[in-house]
Design a protein around this motif. Structure first.
Motif, PDB file in Angstrom:
ATOM      1  N   VAL A   1     -14.421  -1.244   4.868  1.00  0.00           N
ATOM      2  CA  VAL A   1     -13.900  -2.582   5.167  1.00  0.00           C
ATOM      3  C   VAL A   1     -12.437  -2.503   5.594  1.00  0.00           C
ATOM      4  CG1 VAL A   1     -13.375  -4.845   4.195  1.00  0.00           C
ATOM      5  CG2 VAL A   1     -15.539  -3.737   3.652  1.00  0.00           C
ATOM      6  N   SER A   2     -11.641  -1.674   4.909  1.00  0.00           N
ATOM      7  CA  SER A   2     -10.220  -1.563   5.270  1.00  0.00           C
ATOM      8  C   SER A   2     -10.056  -0.929   6.644  1.00  0.00           C
ATOM      9  CB  SER A   2      -9.473  -0.750   4.215  1.00  0.00           C
ATOM     10  OG  SER A   2      -9.934   0.581   4.183  1.00  0.00           O
TER      11      SER A   2
ATOM     12  N   MET B   1       0.841  -1.191   0.000  1.00  0.00           N
ATOM     13  CA  MET B   1       0.000   0.000   0.000  1.00  0.00           C
ATOM     14  C   MET B   1       0.875   1.239   0.000  1.00  0.00           C
ATOM     15  SD  MET B   1      -2.985   0.941   2.713  1.00  0.00           S
ATOM     16  CE  MET B   1      -3.795  -0.595   2.349  1.00  0.00           C
ATOM     17  N   SER B   2       0.410   2.278  -0.661  1.00  0.00           N
ATOM     18  CA  SER B   2       1.193   3.501  -0.716  1.00  0.00           C
ATOM     19  C   SER B   2       1.336   4.081   0.671  1.00  0.00           C
ATOM     20  CB  SER B   2       0.508   4.517  -1.648  1.00  0.00           C
ATOM     21  OG  SER B   2       0.338   3.969  -2.925  1.00  0.00           O
TER      22      SER B   2
ATOM     23  N   PRO C   1      -4.996  -3.624   6.497  1.00  0.00           N
ATOM     24  CA  PRO C   1      -4.530  -4.160   5.207  1.00  0.00           C
ATOM     25  C   PRO C   1      -4.263  -5.658   5.198  1.00  0.00           C
ATOM     26  CG  PRO C   1      -2.809  -2.873   6.283  1.00  0.00           C
ATOM     27  CD  PRO C   1      -4.058  -2.644   7.059  1.00  0.00           C
ATOM     28  N   ARG C   2      -3.888  -6.246   6.336  1.00  0.00           N
ATOM     29  CA  ARG C   2      -3.531  -7.665   6.345  1.00  0.00           C
ATOM     30  C   ARG C   2      -4.721  -8.562   6.012  1.00  0.00           C
ATOM     31  NH1 ARG C   2       1.345  -9.135   8.701  1.00  0.00           N
ATOM     32  NH2 ARG C   2       2.496  -7.446   9.702  1.00  0.00           N
ATOM     33  N   GLN C   3      -5.904  -8.175   6.452  1.00  0.00           N
ATOM     34  CA  GLN C   3      -7.090  -9.006   6.278  1.00  0.00           C
ATOM     35  C   GLN C   3      -8.010  -8.477   5.184  1.00  0.00           C
ATOM     36  OE1 GLN C   3      -7.676 -11.785   7.652  1.00  0.00           O
ATOM     37  NE2 GLN C   3      -6.481 -11.910   9.527  1.00  0.00           N
ATOM     38  N   LEU C   4      -7.552  -7.507   4.394  1.00  0.00           N
ATOM     39  CA  LEU C   4      -8.441  -6.853   3.438  1.00  0.00           C
ATOM     40  C   LEU C   4      -8.971  -7.822   2.388  1.00  0.00           C
ATOM     41  CD1 LEU C   4      -9.766  -4.268   2.462  1.00  0.00           C
ATOM     42  CD2 LEU C   4      -7.702  -3.762   1.154  1.00  0.00           C
ATOM     43  N   GLN C   5      -8.088  -8.615   1.781  1.00  0.00           N
ATOM     44  CA  GLN C   5      -8.525  -9.562   0.757  1.00  0.00           C
ATOM     45  C   GLN C   5      -9.582 -10.511   1.310  1.00  0.00           C
ATOM     46  OE1 GLN C   5      -7.899 -10.320  -2.437  1.00  0.00           O
ATOM     47  NE2 GLN C   5      -8.388 -12.489  -2.639  1.00  0.00           N
TER      48      GLN C   5
END
Length: 453
Positions: free
Chosen positions: A156-157, A1-2, A162-166
């Motif tokens: 959701v994010s 992620m940026s 970020p670790r669980q976003l997918q």
């Protein structure tokens, strides 16, 4: 992620892989790992109930308009009115979402949609409903969706990080598609038993669940980052997307797929009625089998843990090819069985695009980027449906479905080559363990030595 607003100056990530950094790299985990997060668990449980109500209202709304007017064109107008606000105002909704706190914003938008459903229920149950009431309600829901949709997508994010976003995005999709297995069936029972009004009433009351979940969340556990107010934020969002190949090309691809290949109400109803002459029962079966495939695709994405753009390209290619194959099937049962893999690969396209875009976007820009994504994906329906409908009416359902699949496959192939060129990759064709293998590999840069003098 940026890393922040200045991240545009760093080298662009590999366009065939999502660009998480070492401290945010998603890990392959259990299929339901994001449900361990309390805030996301509350959000998910609320959506279980609300999504069933949403599918019930979709069926009841179309049936009500058809019963009031006897016109399929009127049903199309209702659908267009519901998606038109996203096409017109989607980017402005994204600017608002980036400026505002997501949870209070969702409390307002979800309440507005609940009141709209309840108002329509009252009009139907009291016997005063007219078709223009449904048009107004559809447009009002569309206006709320302009803000609600990017807010829910980007929230959701904030819930899981970020670790669980997918995993969380995939479970959201599985949640929505699972409701597709229940909502229409319950709506059919209510409509035939007591009328459409009670379907609207159920949908209005179903919003109690997500509203309660939002109120029970712990604000201190949210991963919050908002954009400051300022001029030119809409233009900034567009420049941000167009300057990043890992964002603009997936959005372009999903635009082609959503506009021409995802018009299943047109395709499936035409196959059920005109090709196989099997009636509404076959249409319902096609949708149910596609929902089964969609749930499977979403759960597999939840298990996968990563969102690579090469997977998106491959899934879109297979999805388009499957539509072409389905268009040529001679029997109803062969066509019906193909609905399962179509649902699976269609959901893979949807989830992979959603996740890869969110993971490649600055948190402060996420609302605007997701608004653009949803504007292209959902806003294509009012544009593509009439075109697809005309092709289907003029040349037949088989030609219409094959044309949609061809557009999806061609778009995937072209955009895959563009991303390969941007990522300095080349196509490699060879053999691996006795089987042919086609893949993209990094180009080799070799300096040619000049001959000795």
């Amino acid at each position: 992620m940026s890393s922040g607003p200045g991240a545009a100056s760093v080298p662009a990530p590999d366009p065939h892989d999502s660009p998480p950094t070492s401290d945010t790299r998603p890990r392959k985990s259990s299929m339901f790992s994001s449900l361990k997060v309390r805030n996301y668990r509350l959000f998910f449980m609320g959506q279980v109930v609300s999504n069933i109500g949403t599918w019930m209202q979709r069926i009841a709304q179309d049936w009500l308009v058809l019963s009031l007017t006897g016109s399929s064109a009127a049903v199309g107008i209702t659908t267009a009115l519901q998606f038109l606000p996203m096409l017109l105002f989607g980017l402005y909704g994204g600017v608002l979402v980036d400026r505002l706190r997501k949870r209070p914003t969702l409390l307002v938008t979800q309440s507005a949609m609940a009141l709209t459903a309840l108002a329509l229920a009252v009009a139907v149950l009291t016997g005063h409903v007219q078709v223009w009431h449904v048009y107004v309600a559809a447009f009002a829901v569309g206006l709320a969706t302009v803000v609600d949709n990017p807010a829910r997508q980007s929230f959701v994010s904030e819930l899981v990080g970020p670790r669980q976003l997918q995993n969380a995005v995939s479970l959201n999709s599985a949640n929505f598609q699972s409701a597709r297995l229940v909502g229409p069936a319950v709506a059919g029972i209510l409509i035939t038993g007591v009328g459409t009004g009670y379907a609207f009433l159920f949908n209005g009351l179903s919003f109690i669940a997500p509203l309660t979940g939002l109120l029970l969340m712990r604000a201190r556990e949210l991963h919050v980052e908002r954009a400051p107010r300022g001029k030119g934020q809409l233009r900034e969002g567009v420049r941000y997307v167009t300057g990043r190949p890992e964002l603009i090309w997936p959005i372009v691809l999903v635009g082609f797929v959503g506009t021409f290949a995802f018009n299943f109400p047109v395709y499936l109803s035409a196959f059920a009625d005109d090709v196989f002459h099997a009636g509404a029962g076959a249409y319902s079966m096609f949708n149910t089998l596609m929902a089964v495939g969609s749930v499977a695709g979403a759960l597999l994405a939840a298990r996968r843990g990563t969102a690579r753009l090469r997977l998106l390209i491959a899934a879109a290619l297979v999805f388009g090819a499957l539509e072409i194959v389905a268009a040529t099937t001679p029997t109803l049962w062969m066509f019906a069985l193909l609905m399962v893999p179509l649902g699976l690969f269609g959901m893979t396209v949807n989830v992979t695009t959603n996740t890869s875009i969110q993971m490649s976007t600055d948190p402060a820009m996420r609302g605007r980027v997701m608004a653009l994504y949803m504007m292209v994906f959902l806003g294509g329906s009012p544009v593509g449906a009439p075109i697809v409908g005309w092709i289907t009416d003029t040349y037949g359902a088989r030609v219409g479905l094959a044309a949609g699949g061809a557009v999806a496959a061609l778009a995937a192939a072209v955009i895959g080559l563009v991303l390969a060129r941007v990522g300095n990759l080349r196509l490699s064709v060879g053999w691996h363990r006795g089987h042919p293998r086609v893949r993209f590999v990094p180009r080799e840069h070799r300096e040619e030595l000049a001959p000795a003098a």
